[in-house]
Design a protein around this motif. Structure first.
Motif, PDB file in Angstrom:
ATOM      1  N   ARG A   1      28.700  34.933  47.581  1.00 15.88           N
ATOM      2  CA  ARG A   1      29.375  35.055  48.955  1.00 15.88           C
ATOM      3  C   ARG A   1      30.697  35.003  48.687  1.00 15.88           C
ATOM      4  N   SER A   2      31.562  35.721  49.531  1.00 13.67           N
ATOM      5  CA  SER A   2      32.994  35.699  49.448  1.00 13.67           C
ATOM      6  C   SER A   2      33.345  34.537  50.241  1.00 13.67           C
ATOM      7  N   ALA A   3      34.515  34.334  50.126  1.00 19.41           N
ATOM      8  CA  ALA A   3      35.391  33.150  51.036  1.00 19.41           C
ATOM      9  C   ALA A   3      34.949  33.216  52.457  1.00 19.41           C
ATOM     10  N   GLY A   4      34.720  34.489  53.163  1.00 22.11           N
ATOM     11  CA  GLY A   4      34.428  34.462  54.487  1.00 22.11           C
ATOM     12  C   GLY A   4      32.772  34.523  54.531  1.00 22.11           C
ATOM     13  N   GLY A   5      32.101  34.363  53.533  1.00 24.44           N
ATOM     14  CA  GLY A   5      30.625  34.455  53.917  1.00 24.44           C
ATOM     15  C   GLY A   5      30.065  35.658  53.701  1.00 24.44           C
TER      16      GLY A   5
END
Length: 57
Positions: A47-51
């Motif tokens: 997952r990216s930092a933004g989910g």
């Protein structure tokens, strides 16, 4: 991190460089199919930092 470090990471097969849409396009499938694979725990996207789901090669 330098620009060279960032480019070298793209050569890493495990680096999550692809969005769900791009991964689906590359595999000629749908985003829903990739979501279903993740829900069934057949694959585990990072997952990216933004989910957002991110996929490696």
């Amino acid at each position: 991190m330098t620009a060279d470090d960032s480019l070298n990471r793209l050569d890493d097969d495990d680096y999550p460089a692809y969005t769900m849409g791009r991964a689906a396009d590359m595999l000629n499938t749908t985003q829903g199919f990739l979501r279903a694979l993740g829900d069934a725990r057949l694959i585990t996207p990072l997952r990216s930092a933004g989910g957002h789901r991110r996929y490696s090669r």
